[in-house]
Design a protein around this motif. Structure first.
Motif, PDB file in Angstrom:
ATOM      1  N   ALA A 148       0.836  -1.208   0.000  1.00  0.00           N
ATOM      2  CA  ALA A 148       0.000   0.000   0.000  1.00  0.00           C
ATOM      3  C   ALA A 148       0.871   1.259   0.000  1.00  0.00           C
ATOM      4  CB  ALA A 148      -0.937   0.000   1.202  1.00  0.00           C
ATOM      5  N   ILE A 195      -1.474  11.273   7.154  1.00  0.00           N
ATOM      6  CA  ILE A 195      -2.325  11.064   8.333  1.00  0.00           C
ATOM      7  C   ILE A 195      -2.378   9.559   8.571  1.00  0.00           C
ATOM      8  CG2 ILE A 195      -4.542  11.517   9.441  1.00  0.00           C
ATOM      9  CD1 ILE A 195      -5.126  13.593   7.264  1.00  0.00           C
ATOM     10  N   GLY A 196      -1.866   9.127   9.711  1.00  0.00           N
ATOM     11  CA  GLY A 196      -1.843   7.698  10.036  1.00  0.00           C
ATOM     12  C   GLY A 196      -0.417   7.202  10.194  1.00  0.00           C
ATOM     13  N   HIS A 197      -0.145   6.564  11.336  1.00  0.00           N
ATOM     14  CA  HIS A 197       1.202   6.009  11.546  1.00  0.00           C
ATOM     15  C   HIS A 197       1.124   4.506  11.787  1.00  0.00           C
ATOM     16  CE1 HIS A 197       0.064   6.006  15.685  1.00  0.00           C
ATOM     17  NE2 HIS A 197       1.230   6.318  16.241  1.00  0.00           N
ATOM     18  N   GLY A 198       0.220   3.848  11.007  1.00  0.00           N
ATOM     19  CA  GLY A 198       0.092   2.390  11.107  1.00  0.00           C
ATOM     20  C   GLY A 198       1.351   1.700  10.585  1.00  0.00           C
ATOM     21  N   HIS A 233      -1.207  11.618  13.528  1.00  0.00           N
ATOM     22  CA  HIS A 233      -1.939  10.436  13.998  1.00  0.00           C
ATOM     23  C   HIS A 233      -3.004  10.872  14.996  1.00  0.00           C
ATOM     24  CE1 HIS A 233       0.835  10.897  17.305  1.00  0.00           C
ATOM     25  NE2 HIS A 233       1.816  10.916  16.400  1.00  0.00           N
ATOM     26  N   ILE A 234      -3.581   9.901  15.659  1.00  0.00           N
ATOM     27  CA  ILE A 234      -4.735  10.182  16.519  1.00  0.00           C
ATOM     28  C   ILE A 234      -4.382  11.173  17.643  1.00  0.00           C
ATOM     29  CG2 ILE A 234      -4.371   8.139  18.008  1.00  0.00           C
ATOM     30  CD1 ILE A 234      -7.806   9.279  16.791  1.00  0.00           C
ATOM     31  N   ALA A 263      -4.254   7.849   5.586  1.00  0.00           N
ATOM     32  CA  ALA A 263      -4.300   6.394   5.829  1.00  0.00           C
ATOM     33  C   ALA A 263      -4.732   6.191   7.269  1.00  0.00           C
ATOM     34  CB  ALA A 263      -2.942   5.767   5.565  1.00  0.00           C
ATOM     35  N   ALA A 264      -5.936   6.691   7.567  1.00  0.00           N
ATOM     36  CA  ALA A 264      -6.430   6.647   8.945  1.00  0.00           C
ATOM     37  C   ALA A 264      -7.574   5.655   9.118  1.00  0.00           C
ATOM     38  CB  ALA A 264      -6.887   8.040   9.373  1.00  0.00           C
ATOM     39  N   GLY A 265      -8.335   5.413   8.050  1.00  0.00           N
ATOM     40  CA  GLY A 265      -9.500   4.538   8.182  1.00  0.00           C
ATOM     41  C   GLY A 265     -10.642   5.242   8.892  1.00  0.00           C
ATOM     42  N   ARG A 266     -10.827   6.553   8.581  1.00  0.00           N
ATOM     43  CA  ARG A 266     -11.911   7.345   9.187  1.00  0.00           C
ATOM     44  C   ARG A 266     -12.663   8.075   8.074  1.00  0.00           C
ATOM     45  NH1 ARG A 266     -10.645   4.685  12.674  1.00  0.00           N
ATOM     46  NH2 ARG A 266      -9.907   5.144  14.767  1.00  0.00           N
ATOM     47  N   LEU A 300     -12.826  12.172   7.227  1.00  0.00           N
ATOM     48  CA  LEU A 300     -11.840  12.855   8.085  1.00  0.00           C
ATOM     49  C   LEU A 300     -11.262  14.109   7.408  1.00  0.00           C
ATOM     50  CD1 LEU A 300      -9.995  12.820  10.642  1.00  0.00           C
ATOM     51  CD2 LEU A 300      -8.402  11.394   9.347  1.00  0.00           C
ATOM     52  N   VAL A 335      -5.894   6.631   1.073  1.00  0.00           N
ATOM     53  CA  VAL A 335      -5.608   5.194   1.238  1.00  0.00           C
ATOM     54  C   VAL A 335      -6.756   4.501   1.976  1.00  0.00           C
ATOM     55  CG1 VAL A 335      -3.874   3.508   2.011  1.00  0.00           C
ATOM     56  CG2 VAL A 335      -3.154   5.815   1.406  1.00  0.00           C
ATOM     57  N   GLY A 336      -7.542   5.263   2.703  1.00  0.00           N
ATOM     58  CA  GLY A 336      -8.594   4.695   3.562  1.00  0.00           C
ATOM     59  C   GLY A 336      -9.584   3.823   2.811  1.00  0.00           C
ATOM     60  N   ILE A 337      -9.966   2.731   3.433  1.00  0.00           N
ATOM     61  CA  ILE A 337     -11.051   1.886   2.907  1.00  0.00           C
ATOM     62  C   ILE A 337     -12.035   1.713   4.057  1.00  0.00           C
ATOM     63  CG2 ILE A 337     -11.717  -0.354   1.949  1.00  0.00           C
ATOM     64  CD1 ILE A 337      -8.898  -0.694   0.904  1.00  0.00           C
ATOM     65  N   THR A 340      -2.346  -1.105  -5.143  1.00  0.00           N
ATOM     66  CA  THR A 340      -1.796  -1.959  -4.075  1.00  0.00           C
ATOM     67  C   THR A 340      -1.697  -3.410  -4.563  1.00  0.00           C
ATOM     68  OG1 THR A 340      -2.731  -0.504  -2.397  1.00  0.00           O
ATOM     69  CG2 THR A 340      -2.154  -2.717  -1.674  1.00  0.00           C
TER      70      THR A 340
HETATM   71  P1  NAD Z   1      -3.993   1.416  11.484  1.00  0.00           P
HETATM   72  O1  NAD Z   1      -5.172   1.207  12.369  1.00  0.00           O
HETATM   73  O2  NAD Z   1      -2.773   0.611  11.668  1.00  0.00           O
HETATM   74  O3  NAD Z   1      -3.568   2.956  11.559  1.00  0.00           O
HETATM   75  C1  NAD Z   1      -4.509   3.980  11.541  1.00  0.00           C
HETATM   76  C2  NAD Z   1      -3.789   5.277  11.798  1.00  0.00           C
HETATM   77  O4  NAD Z   1      -4.693   6.351  11.675  1.00  0.00           O
HETATM   78  C3  NAD Z   1      -3.164   5.385  13.196  1.00  0.00           C
HETATM   79  O5  NAD Z   1      -1.903   6.004  13.097  1.00  0.00           O
HETATM   80  C4  NAD Z   1      -4.131   6.304  13.934  1.00  0.00           C
HETATM   81  O6  NAD Z   1      -3.476   7.039  14.964  1.00  0.00           O
HETATM   82  C5  NAD Z   1      -4.573   7.209  12.805  1.00  0.00           C
HETATM   83  N1  NAD Z   1      -5.863   7.854  13.037  1.00  0.00           N
HETATM   84  C6  NAD Z   1      -7.050   7.244  13.280  1.00  0.00           C
HETATM   85  N2  NAD Z   1      -8.007   8.175  13.459  1.00  0.00           N
HETATM   86  C7  NAD Z   1      -7.422   9.385  13.315  1.00  0.00           C
HETATM   87  C8  NAD Z   1      -7.890  10.712  13.405  1.00  0.00           C
HETATM   88  N3  NAD Z   1      -9.168  10.987  13.690  1.00  0.00           N
HETATM   89  N4  NAD Z   1      -7.004  11.714  13.207  1.00  0.00           N
HETATM   90  C9  NAD Z   1      -5.697  11.445  12.933  1.00  0.00           C
HETATM   91  N5  NAD Z   1      -5.201  10.192  12.833  1.00  0.00           N
HETATM   92  C10 NAD Z   1      -6.067   9.184  13.036  1.00  0.00           C
HETATM   93  O7  NAD Z   1      -4.571   1.255   9.999  1.00  0.00           O
HETATM   94  P2  NAD Z   1      -3.773   0.898   8.644  1.00  0.00           P
HETATM   95  O8  NAD Z   1      -3.583  -0.563   8.556  1.00  0.00           O
HETATM   96  O9  NAD Z   1      -2.599   1.796   8.515  1.00  0.00           O
HETATM   97  O10 NAD Z   1      -4.892   1.284   7.571  1.00  0.00           O
HETATM   98  C11 NAD Z   1      -5.374   2.607   7.469  1.00  0.00           C
HETATM   99  C12 NAD Z   1      -6.472   2.667   6.411  1.00  0.00           C
HETATM  100  O11 NAD Z   1      -5.905   2.300   5.164  1.00  0.00           O
HETATM  101  C13 NAD Z   1      -7.631   1.696   6.652  1.00  0.00           C
HETATM  102  O12 NAD Z   1      -8.827   2.276   6.190  1.00  0.00           O
HETATM  103  C14 NAD Z   1      -7.280   0.499   5.767  1.00  0.00           C
HETATM  104  O13 NAD Z   1      -8.418  -0.235   5.372  1.00  0.00           O
HETATM  105  C15 NAD Z   1      -6.665   1.223   4.606  1.00  0.00           C
HETATM  106  N6  NAD Z   1      -5.766   0.416   3.781  1.00  0.00           N
HETATM  107  C16 NAD Z   1      -5.934   0.528   2.453  1.00  0.00           C
HETATM  108  C17 NAD Z   1      -5.108  -0.167   1.603  1.00  0.00           C
HETATM  109  C18 NAD Z   1      -5.320   0.012   0.123  1.00  0.00           C
HETATM  110  O14 NAD Z   1      -4.810  -0.773  -0.657  1.00  0.00           O
HETATM  111  N7  NAD Z   1      -6.029   1.066  -0.311  1.00  0.00           N
HETATM  112  C19 NAD Z   1      -4.122  -1.009   2.096  1.00  0.00           C
HETATM  113  C20 NAD Z   1      -3.936  -1.078   3.484  1.00  0.00           C
HETATM  114  C21 NAD Z   1      -4.774  -0.351   4.328  1.00  0.00           C
END
Ligand code: NAD
Length: 303
Positions: free
Chosen positions: A140, A163-166, A191-192, A210-213, A216, A231-233, A285
């Motif tokens: 991704a 946005i997002g440190h997953g 991140h959050i 890449a937050a999954g929100r 947002l 990136v979010g899904i 991806t």
């Molecule tokens: P994760 O749960 O590991 O990380 C989420 C991140 O978002 C964390 O750093 C968290 O602190 C941050 N976050 C959450 N809410 C927030 C907010 N309100 N404000 C700021 N930051 C916030 O998730 P992940 O595995 O990194 O996946 C993230 C998203 O990407 C998901 O929706 C997942 O489905 C999607 N994803 C998509 C693909 C693709 O091919 N498009 C591949 C992998 C993941």
């Protein structure tokens, strides 16, 4: 709408046809083993998609399914078997796993040279070394880089805000974009716990969420002319005019649709380029998975 739409399907099809060309010159087709635990709609659809892109590129795709009751030991034994089986070129484990099985331990058990998703700790760690010889990147994160490149953006020195440190997207992407080879951008990771998210995102030349929100990222958080990569899904329930859930007669439960993190219509009015969801980062991806398998097959030949 002002923004150019970055069509992930077009970006992916170019990558898949380049992979197909390389595979056609190999003595035998690479084989990807895809491990699935339990049943989950999003995993089922991702595996179906993996299979389709693999077949399109000339990769054999083997799905190895386990009941949700599988033990960690049984999974580790299967990974060891796949590691030892010569015909298997690449291995991937579909997430999420049941909570009692730590994904890290399973990813770490995959032989590094069969790590199709680029998530083995040693392969992830190598992203930090500029001189490291490497053949795979996390799919991704690599897809984000491809989407940005396809929009014609030169990353060097640009302000990129993620946005997002997953572990799978945000963290590896930040290291990749810092590297001189892939970006040399100025990278901010939010991140959050980030205070005043919008103050960071408004500075971005390239904004990656890449937050999954869902919803947002709104228009007021985006600089005019920024490139926005979503990136979010997220699966959101469909509601009627009165706010009541709409039942899908085919499945007998609430109808859902897939959306990203970005409020697409309003942000597309201000961005210069944007990825849609679905049809943006997702297909790229899968194409990156194909590219990784081809790299693993090529690296094996060099040994
Ligand atoms: P994760 O749960 O590991 O990380 C989420 C991140 O978002 C964390 O750093 C968290 O602190 C941050 N976050 C959450 N809410 C927030 C907010 N309100 N404000 C700021 N930051 C916030 O998730 P992940 O595995 O990194 O996946 C993230 C998203 O990407 C998901 O929706 C997942 O489905 C999607 N994803 C998509 C693909 C693709 O091919 N498009 C591949 C992998 C993941």
């Amino acid at each position: 709408m002002k923004a150019k739409i970055i069509d992930g399907r077009v970006v992916a099809s170019k990558i898949i046809s380049a992979a197909k060309d390389k595979i056609s010159r190999m003595a035998s087709a690479p084989v990807l083993a895809s491990v699935v635990v339990g049943e989950n709609t999003s995993v089922t659809s991702y595996v179906k998609n993996q299979k389709n892109v693999c077949v399109a590129a000339g990769i054999e795709h083997e799905t190895i399914s386990f009941e949700p009751t599988v033990t960690k030991r049984e999974l580790l034994e299967e990974i060891a078997r796949l590691n030892a089986e010569y015909k298997i070129t690449g291995i991937m484990v579909n997430l999420p796993l049941p909570e009692r099985i730590p994904a890290y331990e399973i990813q770490a058990a995959i032989a590094r040279e069969k790590d199709a998703e680029g998530l083995h700790p040693a392969n992830l760690g190598n992203i930090l070394y500029s001189g490291a010889v490497r053949s795979v990147y996390p799919c991704a994160a690599a897809a984000v880089v491809e989407c940005v490149k396809s929009a014609g953006v030169i990353l060097k020195g640009k302000e990129v805000v993620i946005i997002g440190h997953g572990d799978v997207v945000g963290k590896p992407l930040s290291a990749m974009l810092l590297s001189s080879r892939l970006g040399a951008a100025t990278v901010t990771v939010c991140h959050i716990a980030t205070r005043n998210l919008a103050a960071h995102t408004r500075r971005a030349d390239v904004l990656v969420s890449a937050a999954g929100r869902p919803g947002l990222v709104t228009k007021d958080m985006v600089k005019e002319g920024a490139v926005v990569i979503d990136v979010g899904i997220n699966s959101v329930e469909l509601l009627d005019d009165r706010g009541q859930k709409i039942i899908d007669p085919k499945i007998g439960s609430t109808a859902v649709r897939i959306v990203g993190d970005v409020a697409f219509d309003e942000v597309a009015d201000i961005a210069s380029a944007i990825t849609p969801v679905p049809g943006g980062v997702g297909p790229v991806t899968s194409a990156m998975l194909v590219r990784n398998v081809v790299s693993l097959a090529a690296a094996r030949k060099l040994k």
